[in-house]
Each structure stands twice: as C-alpha cells, then as structure tokens.
Design a protein around this motif. Structure first.
Motif, PDB file in Angstrom:
ATOM      1  N   ALA A  43       0.847  -1.192   0.000  1.00  0.00           N
ATOM      2  CA  ALA A  43       0.000   0.000   0.000  1.00  0.00           C
ATOM      3  C   ALA A  43       0.880   1.239   0.000  1.00  0.00           C
ATOM      4  CB  ALA A  43      -0.909  -0.011   1.215  1.00  0.00           C
ATOM      5  N   VAL A  44       0.501   2.209  -0.796  1.00  0.00           N
ATOM      6  CA  VAL A  44       1.315   3.408  -0.985  1.00  0.00           C
ATOM      7  C   VAL A  44       1.584   4.131   0.329  1.00  0.00           C
ATOM      8  CG1 VAL A  44       1.397   5.654  -2.143  1.00  0.00           C
ATOM      9  CG2 VAL A  44       0.468   3.672  -3.338  1.00  0.00           C
ATOM     10  N   THR A  45       0.612   4.188   1.206  1.00  0.00           N
ATOM     11  CA  THR A  45       0.774   4.959   2.440  1.00  0.00           C
ATOM     12  C   THR A  45       1.125   4.106   3.655  1.00  0.00           C
ATOM     13  OG1 THR A  45      -1.598   4.804   2.863  1.00  0.00           O
ATOM     14  CG2 THR A  45      -0.811   6.738   1.654  1.00  0.00           C
ATOM     15  N   ARG A  46       1.325   2.846   3.468  1.00  0.00           N
ATOM     16  CA  ARG A  46       1.609   1.951   4.607  1.00  0.00           C
ATOM     17  C   ARG A  46       2.975   1.295   4.432  1.00  0.00           C
ATOM     18  NH1 ARG A  46      -1.805   4.540   6.900  1.00  0.00           N
ATOM     19  NH2 ARG A  46      -3.990   3.972   6.913  1.00  0.00           N
ATOM     20  N   TRP A  47       3.957   1.770   5.166  1.00  0.00           N
ATOM     21  CA  TRP A  47       5.320   1.264   5.013  1.00  0.00           C
ATOM     22  C   TRP A  47       5.478  -0.146   5.553  1.00  0.00           C
ATOM     23  CZ3 TRP A  47       8.168   3.101   1.474  1.00  0.00           C
ATOM     24  CH2 TRP A  47       7.989   4.416   1.074  1.00  0.00           C
ATOM     25  N   VAL A  48       4.641  -0.520   6.515  1.00  0.00           N
ATOM     26  CA  VAL A  48       4.713  -1.891   7.029  1.00  0.00           C
ATOM     27  C   VAL A  48       4.357  -2.880   5.918  1.00  0.00           C
ATOM     28  CG1 VAL A  48       3.735  -3.541   8.673  1.00  0.00           C
ATOM     29  CG2 VAL A  48       4.313  -1.226   9.422  1.00  0.00           C
ATOM     30  N   SER A  49       3.382  -2.523   5.080  1.00  0.00           N
ATOM     31  CA  SER A  49       3.018  -3.421   3.980  1.00  0.00           C
ATOM     32  C   SER A  49       4.169  -3.525   2.973  1.00  0.00           C
ATOM     33  CB  SER A  49       1.739  -2.962   3.290  1.00  0.00           C
ATOM     34  OG  SER A  49       1.943  -1.779   2.553  1.00  0.00           O
ATOM     35  N   HIS A  50       4.910  -2.450   2.770  1.00  0.00           N
ATOM     36  CA  HIS A  50       6.089  -2.501   1.893  1.00  0.00           C
ATOM     37  C   HIS A  50       7.137  -3.454   2.472  1.00  0.00           C
ATOM     38  CE1 HIS A  50       4.462   1.114   0.024  1.00  0.00           C
ATOM     39  NE2 HIS A  50       5.303   0.896  -0.966  1.00  0.00           N
TER      40      HIS A  50
END
Length: 86
Positions: A43-50
């Motif tokens: 997700a673009v705004t969720r760094w944990v998902s990256h």
C-alpha cells in the motif's frame, strides 16, 4: 523507492489477477518444498506493507524467477504454435 514499489505492485497484480499464473507459482513453491505463500499488496501509504511485501519477495525470489521463466516459456511456445498453424 518508486521503482521498488512499482515492482512489488506489478508482481502482486501478476499473480493476484490470474488464477492460472497463481497456480503455476504455487506448484513452483512446492518444488522448493515451500508452503504456498501469496503476495502482499504494498500500500502506498503503509510502510509496514512494503516491508512485508519486500520480505516475501526476497524470501521467494528463486521460486518467483522460476515461475516467471516457466510462464515466459509457455507464452513463447503458444506463440510458436500459433505461427506454425497459420
């Protein structure tokens, strides 16, 4: 970072929207004695998902490459058959 994000989303889309390609990936994972693992959408705004998407990509890098190679070979074979029948 944009290139990494684009890669993660492209890989996710490739397998999330094609049951056939997802099945090829799952069978490749089985060849490596790995439990089937799906990709996580970065997700673009969720760094944990990256972070999670990167970890999954890195942990399954070899099986991902083999899957992409098998899909490319299958596509090439289908194109050759189509040309031969014309």
């Amino acid at each position: 970072m944009a290139a990494v994000e684009d890669l993660l989303i492209s890989i996710w889309k490739l397998f999330a929207f094609s049951a056939k390609w997802s099945a090829v990936y799952n069978s490749t994972q089985q060849l490596y004695d790995q439990a089937p693992m799906t990709f996580i959408r970065a997700a673009v705004t969720r760094w944990v998902s990256h972070f999670k998407a990167c970890n999954r990509f890195i942990s399954r890098y070899e099986s991902i490459l083999d899957t992409l190679d098998a899909l490319d070979k299958e596509s090439t074979d289908a194109e050759e058959k189509k040309r031969d029948s014309s």
